[in-house]
Design an enzyme around this catalytic site. Structure first.
Site, PDB file in Angstrom:
ATOM      1  N   LYS A 187       0.633  -0.982   0.144  1.00  0.00           N
ATOM      2  CA  LYS A 187       0.052  -0.052  -0.077  1.00  0.00           C
ATOM      3  C   LYS A 187       0.875   1.200  -0.079  1.00  0.00           C
ATOM      4  O   LYS A 187       0.552   2.418  -0.547  1.00  0.00           O
ATOM      5  CB  LYS A 187      -1.007   0.069   1.275  1.00  0.00           C
ATOM      6  CG  LYS A 187      -2.132  -0.931   1.151  1.00  0.00           C
ATOM      7  CD  LYS A 187      -2.848  -0.788   2.276  1.00  0.00           C
ATOM      8  CE  LYS A 187      -4.113  -1.907   2.241  1.00  0.00           C
ATOM      9  NZ  LYS A 187      -5.068  -1.878   3.359  1.00  0.00           N
ATOM     10  N   ASN A 230      -4.882   1.919  -1.648  1.00  0.00           N
ATOM     11  CA  ASN A 230      -5.449   0.641  -1.631  1.00  0.00           C
ATOM     12  C   ASN A 230      -6.327   0.261  -2.779  1.00  0.00           C
ATOM     13  O   ASN A 230      -6.763  -0.521  -2.852  1.00  0.00           O
ATOM     14  CB  ASN A 230      -6.692   0.221  -0.411  1.00  0.00           C
ATOM     15  CG  ASN A 230      -7.589   0.936  -0.359  1.00  0.00           C
ATOM     16  OD1 ASN A 230      -7.841   2.102  -0.906  1.00  0.00           O
ATOM     17  ND2 ASN A 230      -8.724   0.180   0.027  1.00  0.00           N
ATOM     18  N   ASP A 280      -9.732   2.663   2.544  1.00  0.00           N
ATOM     19  CA  ASP A 280      -9.707   2.273   3.849  1.00  0.00           C
ATOM     20  C   ASP A 280     -10.323   3.238   4.821  1.00  0.00           C
ATOM     21  O   ASP A 280     -10.819   3.016   5.739  1.00  0.00           O
ATOM     22  CB  ASP A 280      -8.321   1.922   4.053  1.00  0.00           C
ATOM     23  CG  ASP A 280      -7.974   0.504   3.432  1.00  0.00           C
ATOM     24  OD1 ASP A 280      -9.032  -0.272   3.198  1.00  0.00           O
ATOM     25  OD2 ASP A 280      -6.590   0.360   3.176  1.00  0.00           O
ATOM     26  N   ALA A 304       0.867   0.486  12.272  1.00  0.00           N
ATOM     27  CA  ALA A 304       1.146   1.572  11.725  1.00  0.00           C
ATOM     28  C   ALA A 304       1.303   1.354  10.355  1.00  0.00           C
ATOM     29  O   ALA A 304       2.129   2.484   9.650  1.00  0.00           O
ATOM     30  CB  ALA A 304       2.289   2.079  12.529  1.00  0.00           C
TER      31      ALA A 304
END
Length: 295
Positions: A74, A95, A110, A135
């Site tokens: 990503k 994404n 997301d 993270a």
């Protein structure tokens, strides 16, 4: 341009069990579209995550309309795109890639996906102090969503200290100084959770390929809400333990559906029926049992 035939795909690692193809294709079938969703698994191809740029270019050359991007690509994909939507640029994670006029444009669904799922599943949850585990790309999206929803302070916990610090720094720049902090998953977890309203889990732990729970379940207590990003299985070990002690919980199914619906809209220009897709995820994830998937 709205049309009736689409070719899309998902790039990521270990994505064989993903429910994304079924979610997208079922909704497309109901709308009378010819919609093919392909998996592009870097593990199966035997290539490293940094090959994502070559895969994006190949998909564009082969006539794909767009791609979903998942763990661990990503963030790596960004340097290979022609433009970023504001949300993706703020996050530093993509994404969804849409091919428009020969250009590859990155988006992030997301954030909106988690925010919509949280508002639906935990509408009255207190948000003054939240602990988030993870993270990475999904974690960045979830943290932005939490602060957008009104969280007072988010502590980002990650095994990679620099990654946690980078995300916390980005959140403070975007939302204001003092809104986020970084930590590592060590002896501080007890103190962090003791002072928190809720905890969000945004790592792959709990999937079939990554069994287990992300922290000692003895740290759970009634009054602490627990939200999960993993959706397959819908009931992870963490959620099962949380329900056992009386925590309000949110599984990862809603986020999976809402982010997929937003991606479907970007790919096709058509409005998906989220209600039907929520029924789909319950049926598909239930039928799949405890197999694992990340997107």
């Amino acid at each position: 341009m709205v049309k009736d035939s689409y070719l899309v795909g998902l790039i990521g690692a270990g994505i064989g069990p993903s429910l994304s193809p079924a979610l997208h294709e079922r909704e497309a079938d109901r709308q009378g579209l010819r919609y093919v969703y392909r998996l592009i698994d870097i593990d199966a191809l035997g290539v490293a995550p940094d090959a994502v740029g070559d895969l994006v270019r190949a998909a564009r050359d082969l006539g794909f309309d767009g791609l979903n991007i998942t763990h661990p690509c990503k963030q790596l994909v960004i340097e290979h795109l022609d433009a970023l939507a504001p949300q993706a640029e703020a996050l530093g994670a993509v994404n969804t890639v849409v091919f428009e006029g020969g250009r590859a444009v990155g988006h992030n669904t997301d954030v909106t996906g988690f925010a919509a799922s949280f508002a639906r599943g935990l509408p009255d949850a207190p948000l003054e102090r939240v602990v988030q585990l993870g993270a990475g790309g999904a974690g960045a999206a979830v943290a932005h969503a939490l602060l957008t929803l009104g969280a007072g302070h988010v502590t980002v916990v990650d095994a990679l200290p620099d990654r946690a610090a980078d995300l916390a720094g980005a959140l403070n720049r975007h939302f204001g100084v003092g809104r986020a902090a970084a930590a590592v998953p060590d002896g501080r977890m007890a103190a962090l959770l003791d002072g928190a309203d809720g905890v969000v889990h945004a790592t792959p732990t709990g999937m079939a390929a990554h069994p287990g729970v992300p922290f000692a379940v003895e740290l759970l207590r009634p009054g602490l809400w627990v939200a999960e990003v993993v959706y397959r299985p819908l009931e992870t070990g963490l959620l099962r333990a949380a329900r056992g002690v009386g925590c309000a919980t949110l599984d990862g199914g809603g986020m999976a559906v809402f982010q997929a619906a937003d991606a479907f809209r970007l790919f096709t220009g058509r409005e998906p029926d989220v209600g039907r897709m929520l029924l789909d995820i319950a049926e598909l994830a239930g039928a799949a049992g405890a197999a694992g998937a990340w997107s």
